[in-house]
Motif scaffolding. Structure first.
Motif, PDB file in Angstrom:
ATOM      1  N   ASP A 242       0.804  -1.222   0.000  1.00  0.00           N
ATOM      2  CA  ASP A 242       0.000   0.000   0.000  1.00  0.00           C
ATOM      3  C   ASP A 242       0.837   1.272   0.000  1.00  0.00           C
ATOM      4  O   ASP A 242       0.288   2.368  -0.142  1.00  0.00           O
ATOM      5  CB  ASP A 242      -0.929   0.015   1.221  1.00  0.00           C
ATOM      6  N   LYS A 243       2.132   1.168   0.180  1.00  0.00           N
ATOM      7  CA  LYS A 243       2.980   2.358   0.286  1.00  0.00           C
ATOM      8  C   LYS A 243       3.119   3.035  -1.089  1.00  0.00           C
ATOM      9  O   LYS A 243       3.411   2.383  -2.081  1.00  0.00           O
ATOM     10  CB  LYS A 243       4.350   1.976   0.836  1.00  0.00           C
ATOM     11  N   ARG A 244       2.907   4.351  -1.102  1.00  0.00           N
ATOM     12  CA  ARG A 244       2.901   5.073  -2.374  1.00  0.00           C
ATOM     13  C   ARG A 244       3.873   6.239  -2.420  1.00  0.00           C
ATOM     14  O   ARG A 244       4.234   6.709  -3.493  1.00  0.00           O
ATOM     15  CB  ARG A 244       1.484   5.605  -2.653  1.00  0.00           C
ATOM     16  N   GLU A 245       4.299   6.763  -1.266  1.00  0.00           N
ATOM     17  CA  GLU A 245       5.101   7.978  -1.243  1.00  0.00           C
ATOM     18  C   GLU A 245       6.577   7.669  -1.466  1.00  0.00           C
ATOM     19  O   GLU A 245       7.157   6.803  -0.809  1.00  0.00           O
ATOM     20  CB  GLU A 245       4.917   8.691   0.104  1.00  0.00           C
ATOM     21  N   ALA A 246       7.201   8.404  -2.396  1.00  0.00           N
ATOM     22  CA  ALA A 246       8.613   8.213  -2.701  1.00  0.00           C
ATOM     23  C   ALA A 246       9.475   9.007  -1.734  1.00  0.00           C
ATOM     24  O   ALA A 246       9.133  10.120  -1.341  1.00  0.00           O
ATOM     25  CB  ALA A 246       8.909   8.640  -4.133  1.00  0.00           C
ATOM     26  N   ALA A 247      10.607   8.425  -1.331  1.00  0.00           N
ATOM     27  CA  ALA A 247      11.558   9.089  -0.445  1.00  0.00           C
ATOM     28  C   ALA A 247      12.759   9.564  -1.252  1.00  0.00           C
ATOM     29  O   ALA A 247      12.758   9.562  -2.487  1.00  0.00           O
ATOM     30  CB  ALA A 247      11.980   8.135   0.670  1.00  0.00           C
ATOM     31  N   GLN A 248      13.831   9.985  -0.531  1.00  0.00           N
ATOM     32  CA  GLN A 248      15.038  10.461  -1.218  1.00  0.00           C
ATOM     33  C   GLN A 248      15.563   9.419  -2.198  1.00  0.00           C
ATOM     34  O   GLN A 248      15.911   9.733  -3.329  1.00  0.00           O
ATOM     35  CB  GLN A 248      16.124  10.777  -0.190  1.00  0.00           C
ATOM     36  N   ILE A 249      15.647   8.198  -1.726  1.00  0.00           N
ATOM     37  CA  ILE A 249      16.025   7.079  -2.598  1.00  0.00           C
ATOM     38  C   ILE A 249      14.796   6.205  -2.754  1.00  0.00           C
ATOM     39  O   ILE A 249      14.264   5.680  -1.778  1.00  0.00           O
ATOM     40  CB  ILE A 249      17.189   6.260  -2.004  1.00  0.00           C
ATOM     41  N   ASP A 250      14.360   6.071  -3.991  1.00  0.00           N
ATOM     42  CA  ASP A 250      13.083   5.409  -4.281  1.00  0.00           C
ATOM     43  C   ASP A 250      13.329   4.095  -5.018  1.00  0.00           C
ATOM     44  O   ASP A 250      13.869   4.092  -6.133  1.00  0.00           O
ATOM     45  CB  ASP A 250      12.216   6.339  -5.134  1.00  0.00           C
ATOM     46  N   ILE A 251      12.946   3.007  -4.369  1.00  0.00           N
ATOM     47  CA  ILE A 251      13.043   1.684  -4.983  1.00  0.00           C
ATOM     48  C   ILE A 251      11.641   1.218  -5.343  1.00  0.00           C
ATOM     49  O   ILE A 251      10.749   1.212  -4.495  1.00  0.00           O
ATOM     50  CB  ILE A 251      13.715   0.673  -4.029  1.00  0.00           C
ATOM     51  N   VAL A 252      11.456   0.836  -6.583  1.00  0.00           N
ATOM     52  CA  VAL A 252      10.168   0.340  -7.054  1.00  0.00           C
ATOM     53  C   VAL A 252      10.279  -1.157  -7.304  1.00  0.00           C
ATOM     54  O   VAL A 252      11.210  -1.610  -7.975  1.00  0.00           O
ATOM     55  CB  VAL A 252       9.728   1.070  -8.338  1.00  0.00           C
ATOM     56  N   VAL A 253       9.341  -1.915  -6.745  1.00  0.00           N
ATOM     57  CA  VAL A 253       9.237  -3.347  -7.013  1.00  0.00           C
ATOM     58  C   VAL A 253       7.982  -3.553  -7.848  1.00  0.00           C
ATOM     59  O   VAL A 253       6.902  -3.080  -7.476  1.00  0.00           O
ATOM     60  CB  VAL A 253       9.141  -4.162  -5.707  1.00  0.00           C
ATOM     61  N   ILE A 254       8.112  -4.224  -8.969  1.00  0.00           N
ATOM     62  CA  ILE A 254       6.948  -4.483  -9.804  1.00  0.00           C
ATOM     63  C   ILE A 254       6.072  -5.512  -9.086  1.00  0.00           C
ATOM     64  O   ILE A 254       6.522  -6.626  -8.788  1.00  0.00           O
ATOM     65  CB  ILE A 254       7.348  -4.994 -11.200  1.00  0.00           C
ATOM     66  N   ARG A 255       4.836  -5.129  -8.807  1.00  0.00           N
ATOM     67  CA  ARG A 255       3.923  -6.008  -8.085  1.00  0.00           C
ATOM     68  C   ARG A 255       3.257  -6.970  -9.069  1.00  0.00           C
ATOM     69  O   ARG A 255       2.149  -6.746  -9.547  1.00  0.00           O
ATOM     70  CB  ARG A 255       2.871  -5.196  -7.327  1.00  0.00           C
ATOM     71  N   LEU A 256       3.964  -8.029  -9.383  1.00  0.00           N
ATOM     72  CA  LEU A 256       3.455  -9.035 -10.309  1.00  0.00           C
ATOM     73  C   LEU A 256       2.239  -9.741  -9.722  1.00  0.00           C
ATOM     74  O   LEU A 256       2.139  -9.890  -8.501  1.00  0.00           O
ATOM     75  CB  LEU A 256       4.552 -10.065 -10.605  1.00  0.00           C
ATOM     76  N   PRO A 257       1.310 -10.214 -10.548  1.00  0.00           N
ATOM     77  CA  PRO A 257       0.143 -10.927 -10.021  1.00  0.00           C
ATOM     78  C   PRO A 257       0.512 -12.141  -9.168  1.00  0.00           C
ATOM     79  O   PRO A 257      -0.180 -12.450  -8.202  1.00  0.00           O
ATOM     80  CB  PRO A 257      -0.620 -11.337 -11.291  1.00  0.00           C
ATOM     81  N   ARG A 258       1.599 -12.832  -9.535  1.00  0.00           N
ATOM     82  CA  ARG A 258       2.046 -14.001  -8.763  1.00  0.00           C
ATOM     83  C   ARG A 258       3.408 -13.728  -8.129  1.00  0.00           C
ATOM     84  O   ARG A 258       4.297 -14.573  -8.113  1.00  0.00           O
ATOM     85  CB  ARG A 258       2.117 -15.245  -9.664  1.00  0.00           C
ATOM     86  N   ILE A 259       3.556 -12.535  -7.570  1.00  0.00           N
ATOM     87  CA  ILE A 259       4.823 -12.157  -6.937  1.00  0.00           C
ATOM     88  C   ILE A 259       5.163 -13.135  -5.817  1.00  0.00           C
ATOM     89  O   ILE A 259       4.298 -13.561  -5.046  1.00  0.00           O
ATOM     90  CB  ILE A 259       4.733 -10.711  -6.389  1.00  0.00           C
ATOM     91  N   SER A 260       6.427 -13.509  -5.737  1.00  0.00           N
ATOM     92  CA  SER A 260       6.869 -14.415  -4.681  1.00  0.00           C
ATOM     93  C   SER A 260       8.118 -13.854  -4.015  1.00  0.00           C
ATOM     94  O   SER A 260       8.900 -13.126  -4.626  1.00  0.00           O
ATOM     95  CB  SER A 260       7.151 -15.820  -5.235  1.00  0.00           C
TER      96      SER A 260
END
Length: 507
Positions: A242-260
Motif C-alpha cells: 500500500d505504500k505510495r510515497e517516494a523518499a530520497q532514494i526510491d526503490i520500485v518493485v513491480i507487483r506481479l500478479p504471482r509475486i513471490s
C-alpha cells in the motif's frame, strides 16, 4: 510429550503469525526448547532449508524467534498458488504436484500421517510447540476434512487461543460469530480470546470485554496494542503493497500478479530516507532510482501481464536513468526468451525483455538449495560490489544459459553439495540473479543505497545501523516484551498444563 498451545484467528491477517512468533520468543526466554508448527500454509514467500527442502517463510520467521534452525517439520504442507483455482502442493519440502482447489480438498486428509509424523518429530526435540492455524476455523464450507484449524487441534489435543483484529473493525462480532459457528466440542477447545491491534484507551473497551466474556463464555486473556514491528507478514494481505510515497532514494518493485518472496527487499525498508514501493501500473512508476523485478510463481504469465499493461515498455525506457535488478523469475524476464517445453507453467515460448544476453528453459525439476559465494567483476553503478560476499537460496524451475563472454553476476557454492557455478548476469546498470535473500547479507544493502545516493549527489553514509539478522533479533525481543505486558501469560501456561495424558490423546 511437549506442551502445546494453538493460535487461531477469526480471519486471515488477524495477527496469528506474529502472536506465534512472540510466544516462541517468550518461551525461549523462559528457558524452554520451543518450536513453531503450521500443518498447512498457503504462501508464495518460501525458503530453502539446509537440506534443500522448501517451506513457508512465516515458519522461518517463527523459528528465528524461537532461536532454532528452520525445518520442514514446522510446515509439512505448503501450497503455492499458480492461478486463482489451483496450487503447487509441496509436502515435506518436496513438490507433490499441481492440484485444483477441488482436487486438493478431496485429497488433503491423506496427508494427515505426514502432518502427525512431522509434529511427532518436533515433539522429540521440544518442550513446547506453538501451533498456528490458517484463515478462520469458522469457514463452515471447509470444516469437513479440516487439517489446519479445529481438526488439527483435535488431533493434537491442543488448547486454542482465538485472535480477533480490532483494527479492521467488528472485533466483537468476529469473536462471538466464530464461537457460535463452532461445534460444541470445538468451542470447548477455545480457552482464551485475544483482541489484537488495539489503538486507544482500553478503559473504553472494558464494557465490551465484559459483555464478550458473558456471551462467549471464554475469558479474554489479552488486549494487544497495534505494534510497529518490522517483521515479515502474511504475503497475501501485507500492508507493504500500500505504500505510495517516494523518499530520497526510491526503490520500485513491480507487483506481479504471482509475486513471490518479496521478503527479499524488506531490508531496504529499514534504511532511513529509502522508500520501497510496489507498483502495478505505469502511472505509479514515477522516477525511481532502482526498479526490481521480483520472483514469480508464473513467470510467463506475469511477463505477459507486464506486456499487456505497458509496464514492460515503461521499465525498458527507464534503463538509462535507473538501475534494473531482476531476482529469480524477474531475472528470467530480463533475458531474450523463456521456453516451457514441459508445460510447467503455460507451455510454449515467449520473447523476454531482451535486456540481458541469456535464454531460459523451464525444466521439470525444481532447483532448491542454499548458496554462498561472492560477486564477480561488475560493471555499472554497482561495480563496488565486486568481490563482496553473499549468501542466500535458490528456488526455481528454470535453467538460464548466457552468451559466451557475458559477465556473470556472482560465483556460488551449493552449501549442501559443494558444487560451484556462475550465476546471474550484469550488463551496464542491469543486474540479475537467481539468489533470494542476497540483500540481507552484511553491508550489501547499505552499499547499494549509498551508490544510488551518490548518483543523485546525495550523502547517505549511515545506512543500516546494524546487520539485518541483529536487527531482527531486536524486533523479536520487542514483540515478546509487548506480549508479556498485555497477555496473561500465567493463564496461557495453565492452559498448556491441563492437557490429557499421552495415553488419552487422539493419535
Amino acid at each position: 510429550m511437549a506442551k502445546v498451545i494453538m493460535v487461531q484467528g477469526t480471519m486471515s491477517n488477524a495477527g496469528k503469525s506474529l502472536i506465534v512468533a512472540g510466544l516462541c520468543r517468550i518461551f525461549k526466554q523462559d528457558g524452554y526448547r520451543v518450536a513453531p508448527f503450521k500443518s498447512q500454509n498457503m504462501a508464495l514467500n518460501s525458503y530453502i532449508t539446509e537440506e534443500g527442502l522448501e517451506m513457508g517463510r512465516a515458519q522461518v520467521m517463527q523459528a528465528e524467534a524461537a532461536g532454532i534452525k528452520p525445518s520442514v517439520r514446522m510446515n509439512p504442507i505448503l501450497l503455492k498458488p499458480t492461478n486463482d483455482i489451483g496450487s503447487q502442493v509441496i509436502v515435506n519440502g518436496e513438490v507433490l504436484g499441481n492440484m485444483s482447489a477441488r482436487d486438493y480438498f478431496a485429497y488433503k486428509k491423506k496427508l494427515i500421517p505426514d502432518i502427525i509424523k512431522a509434529y511427532r518429530a518436533l515433539e522429540m526435540q521440544s518442550d513446547i510447540i506453538v501451533v498456528e492455524g490458517a484463515g478462520s476455523p469458522a469457514e463452515i464450507n471447509l470444516k469437513e476434512n479440516d487439517i489446519v484449524n479445529m481438526g488439527l487441534a483435535d488431533l493434537l489435543d491442543a488448547p486454542v487461543l482465538l485472535v480477533g483484529d480490532i483494527d479492521r473493525g467488528g472485533v466483537f462480532a468476529q469473536l462471538i460469530g466464530t464461537l457460535m459457528l463452532l461445534e460444541d466440542q470445538e468451542k470447548a477447545r477455545v480457552k482464551g480470546l485475544i483482541i489484537n491491534k488495539f489503538r486507544g484507551d482500553k478503559t473504553i473497551l472494558d464494557p465490551g470485554i465484559t459483555m464478550l466474556e458473558d456471551k462467549g463464555r471464554v475469558p479474554v486473556v489479552g488486549v494487544v496494542p497495534y505494534m510497529n514491528i518490522s517483521l515479515e507478514d502474511e504475503d497475501s494481505l501485507t500492508s507493504r503493497f500500500d505504500k505510495r510515497e517516494a523518499a530520497q532514494i526510491d526503490i520500485v518493485v513491480i507487483r506481479l500478479p504471482r509475486i513471490s518472496n518479496f521478503t527479499d527487499f524488506a531490508v531496504f525498508e529499514l534504511i532511513e530516507g529509502v522508500s520501497v514501493r510496489y507498483v502495478d501500473s505505469v502511472s505509479q512508476l514515477q522516477h525511481p532510482d532502482m526498479i526490481i523485478l521480483p520472483g514469480s510463481k508464473n513467470t510467463i504469465g506475469d511477463l505477459k501481464w507486464m506486456r499487456q499493461n505497458g509496464l514492460e515498455a515503461a521499465v525498458k525506457k527507464k534503463k538509462e536513468e535507473c538501475i534494473i535488478f531482476g531476482i529469480c523469475g524477474g531475472y528470467q524476464m530480463l533475458g531474450r526468451s523463456i521456453s516451457d517445453p514441459y508445460r510447467i507453467e503455460e507451455g510454449g515460448s515467449i520473447l523476454g525483455m531482451e535486456l540481458l544476453p541469456m535464454d531460459t528453459v523451464l525444466e521439470k525439476e525444481k532447483i532448491r538449495t542454499q548458496v554462498q559465494g561472492g560477486f564477480g567483476e561488475l560493471s555499472g553503478l554497482f561495480s563496488e560490489l565486486s568481490g563482496m560476499e553473499l549468501t542466500g537460496y535458490e528456488i526455481h524451475m528454470g535453467i538460464s544459459t548466457a552468451d559466451q563472454g557475458s559477465r556473470p553476476l556472482c560465483t556460488l557454492t551449493d552449501v549442501r553439495e559443494g558444487n560451484k557455478k556462475a550465476d546471474g548476469l550484469s550488463a551496464d546498470n542491469i543486474y540479475g540473479t537467481y539468489v533470494h535473500g542476497l540483500f540481507d547479507h552484511g553491508a550489501l544493502a547499505s552499499v547499494i543505497i549509498r551508490k544510488l545516493a551518490e548518483r543523485k549527489g546525495l550523502s547517505m553514509e549511515s545506512g543500516l545501523t546494524m546487520d539485518y539478522a541483529t536487527f531482527k533479533e531486536t524486533q523479536y525481543d520487542k514483540l515478546a516484551d509487548t506480549l508479556r505486558q498485555y497477555l496473561n501469560m500465567d493463564e496461557i501456561y495453565r492452559m498448556m498444563n491441563e492437557r490429557k495424558s499421552d495415553d488419552e490423546r487422539v493419535n
